[in-house]
Design a protein around this motif. Structure first.
Motif, mmCIF file in Angstrom:
data_model
loop_
_atom_site.group_PDB
_atom_site.id
_atom_site.type_symbol
_atom_site.label_atom_id
_atom_site.label_comp_id
_atom_site.label_asym_id
_atom_site.label_seq_id
_atom_site.Cartn_x
_atom_site.Cartn_y
_atom_site.Cartn_z
ATOM 1 N N SER A 156 89.624 9.629 31.165
ATOM 2 C CA SER A 156 90.725 9.833 30.221
ATOM 3 C C SER A 156 92.038 9.386 30.848
ATOM 4 O O SER A 156 92.822 8.648 30.233
ATOM 5 C CB SER A 156 90.804 11.300 29.792
ATOM 6 O OG SER A 156 90.852 12.166 30.920
ATOM 7 N N ASN A 185 87.104 13.655 32.547
ATOM 8 C CA ASN A 185 88.389 14.267 32.197
ATOM 9 C C ASN A 185 89.015 15.011 33.369
ATOM 10 O O ASN A 185 89.843 15.897 33.185
ATOM 11 C CB ASN A 185 88.183 15.228 31.014
ATOM 12 C CG ASN A 185 89.460 15.508 30.245
ATOM 13 O OD1 ASN A 185 90.324 14.648 30.128
ATOM 14 N ND2 ASN A 185 89.587 16.708 29.720
ATOM 15 N N ALA A 188 92.971 14.773 33.708
ATOM 16 C CA ALA A 188 93.730 15.360 32.602
ATOM 17 C C ALA A 188 93.489 16.865 32.475
ATOM 18 O O ALA A 188 94.428 17.613 32.173
ATOM 19 C CB ALA A 188 93.350 14.667 31.298
ATOM 20 N N CYS A 193 94.125 17.054 27.744
ATOM 21 C CA CYS A 193 93.337 16.170 26.881
ATOM 22 C C CYS A 193 91.991 16.809 26.583
ATOM 23 O O CYS A 193 91.346 17.358 27.483
ATOM 24 C CB CYS A 193 93.135 14.817 27.580
ATOM 25 S SG CYS A 193 92.097 13.653 26.668
ATOM 26 N N HIS A 198 88.567 13.235 20.450
ATOM 27 C CA HIS A 198 88.795 11.798 20.296
ATOM 28 C C HIS A 198 87.491 11.021 20.216
ATOM 29 O O HIS A 198 87.504 9.788 20.321
ATOM 30 C CB HIS A 198 89.646 11.286 21.463
ATOM 31 C CG HIS A 198 91.009 11.899 21.527
ATOM 32 N ND1 HIS A 198 92.077 11.457 20.762
ATOM 33 C CD2 HIS A 198 91.485 12.953 22.247
ATOM 34 C CE1 HIS A 198 93.140 12.190 21.014
ATOM 35 N NE2 HIS A 198 92.811 13.110 21.908
ATOM 36 N N ILE A 335 97.036 10.889 23.240
ATOM 37 C CA ILE A 335 95.855 11.259 24.005
ATOM 38 C C ILE A 335 96.103 12.499 24.863
ATOM 39 O O ILE A 335 95.240 13.371 24.983
ATOM 40 C CB ILE A 335 95.388 10.090 24.904
ATOM 41 C CG1 ILE A 335 95.163 8.822 24.059
ATOM 42 C CG2 ILE A 335 94.123 10.464 25.668
ATOM 43 C CD1 ILE A 335 94.072 8.942 23.038
ATOM 44 N N CYS A 336 97.287 12.577 25.470
ATOM 45 C CA CYS A 336 97.627 13.690 26.375
ATOM 46 C C CYS A 336 98.986 14.258 25.978
ATOM 47 O O CYS A 336 99.981 14.087 26.699
ATOM 48 C CB CYS A 336 97.662 13.208 27.824
ATOM 49 S SG CYS A 336 96.121 12.485 28.414
#
Length: 429
Positions: A156, A185, A188, A193, A198, A335-336
């Motif tokens: 991510s 991930n 993040a 995230c 997603h 996304i974040c």
């Protein structure tokens, strides 16, 4: 009225944690036991036949580890989770039910150096292979997927450069090809995230990093979204076809959304043995209790340090996605939305030798091969974590010879800047 879903701060403390029924202990106990007593012969048979959920042997299941699995599944929005001994173990276990000799995974070329090595060399011993592609080039990603592709893999927020992947676009490509998207991930965390939202099928973490947050134990986890149709075609027989070891049981038909989760425990942990121990699970549970507080500080510190570095004339460029100058800046809010984490790199105009001198000149930063600690960390990736890669691979991964990686911790940002300033003065004299 529907019952309100608890917020992240509440879930990171309470998910998976209940007062111990035997003692009333409020913190999840460390169940330091290899095996667990069966009620009777029928109970034992039901557990071994996967007809009942319970505890048999700590290589497979353990109450402390189970609490951590429930917490991680909840925080990531998944159906289930499987904890294991490290982030690298999580990657192999994520691929294990999907792959076979002659099959491949399409992977981002912006990955942690150890992952590139694992995918370039180690998985070949299983007869698997990896195709490395620029995940900013959607046409190239789509073209790389062929009839033998069984997964798409990315991070991510990529280590070391902090680049943010367009997960929605990659997930759309994976969906059209009928293969699962696996997202690392680690950088993040689920606070910044949630890849399943997603389109990710599986989410993996090195829990060693931000989740534990204090550099004490290693651990990994795979979170199963529960949303992939493993029986849509014949690509995933381990999940859709009869399993000989369980008298012809079909995991997807029997367990539905939890098919991958049960398979990873009943076969992956059973046969690969990449088990997370109860004490490590306990440390990680305690770390996660403060995850949101730490990530907010990590991010705010990273912004301050990155802004200062970008203004410094000794620095060629900074890769932090939280800077408006970053080509990934527009993806942060999508996304974040809570921040771009605290991992990034910067390049020195003076080159390789100056990077080495800088590493040897810091006082507050720790020179270690880790990230996500409360302490700020520094490393020269090209000569350490990405040393096994060719220079072309290093550059593609964001770990060129003139680049230093930072993991910004929880100290006072001004102290971190002062330490970098004095080290840069020595390195670039």
């Amino acid at each position: 009225m529907s019952e309100k879903t608890p917020g992240f701060d509440t879930l990171q403390i309470h998910a998976g944690a209940r007062p111990d029924p035997a003692t009333g202990a409020r913190q999840v106990p460390i169940y330091q036991s290899t095996a667990f007593v069966f009620r009777d012969a029928d109970h034992a048979a039901a557990l071994f036949n996967l007809q009942e959920v319970g505890y048999i042997y700590s290589r497979l299941t353990n109450p402390t580890v189970a609490a951590l699995q429930e917490r991680m599944a909840t925080l990531e929005g998944g159906a289930g989770a499987i904890c294991c001994s490290s982030g690298h173990a999580a990657q192999i276990m994520a691929l294990f039910p999907l792959m076979g000799p002659g099959l491949n995974v399409v992977a981002s070329n912006r990955l942690y150096g150890g992952t590139v090595t694992q995918f370039s060399h180690t998985i070949k011993r299983f007869g698997w292979s990896a195709k490395f592609v620029d995940f900013d080039d959607m046409d190239a990603v789509a073209a790389a997927i062929d009839d033998n592709t069984r997964a798409v893999f990315c991070e991510s927020i990529a280590n070391p450069g902090g680049y943010i992947t367009d997960l929605d676009a990659i997930a759309a490509i994976s969906d059209r090809a009928g293969v699962p998207l696996i997202v690392d991930n680690t950088t993040a965390t689920p606070y910044l995230c949630r890849p399943i939202e997603h389109g990710a099928t599986l989410v993996v973490h090195s829990m060693t990093k931000y989740l534990t947050g204090n550099g004490t134990v290693t651990g990994g986890v795979i979170v199963d979204s529960g949303k992939f149709d493993w029986s849509a075609n014949d690509k995933f027989p381990a999940l859709s076809q009869p399993e000989p070891a369980y008298h012809g049981l079909k995991f997807h038909e029997t367990f539905g959304p939890l098919a991958f989760t049960f398979n990873a425990i009943a076969i992956g942990l059973r046969d690969l043995g990449m088990t997370l121990n109860a004490q490590a699970a306990h440390y990680t549970l305690m770390g996660i209790e403060t995850l949101s507080l730490r990530m907010e500080k990590h991010c705010s510190n990273a912004v301050k340090v990155a802004q200062w570095l970008e203004r410094d004339e000794r620095v060629a460029y900074v890769t932090y996605a939280g800077l408006p100058s970053s080509p990934y800046y527009d993806r942060v809010n999508r996304i974040c939305p809570k921040g771009a984490s605290s991992l990034f790199t910067f390049s020195l105009k003076a080159g390789y030798e100056a990077c080495v001198k800088l590493i040897d000149s810091v006082n507050l930063f720790s020179h270690v091969a880790n990230l996500g600690d409360t302490r700020s960390l520094i490393i020269h990736s090209a000569s350490t974590t990405h040393r096994q890669l060719t220079e072309a691979q290093q550059i593609a991964a964001g770990a060129a010879p003139d680049v230093v990686r930072l993991s910004i911790g929880l100290e006072d940002a001004d102290d971190l800047i002062a330490d970098l300033d004095q080290a840069l003065s020595k390195a670039c004299a």
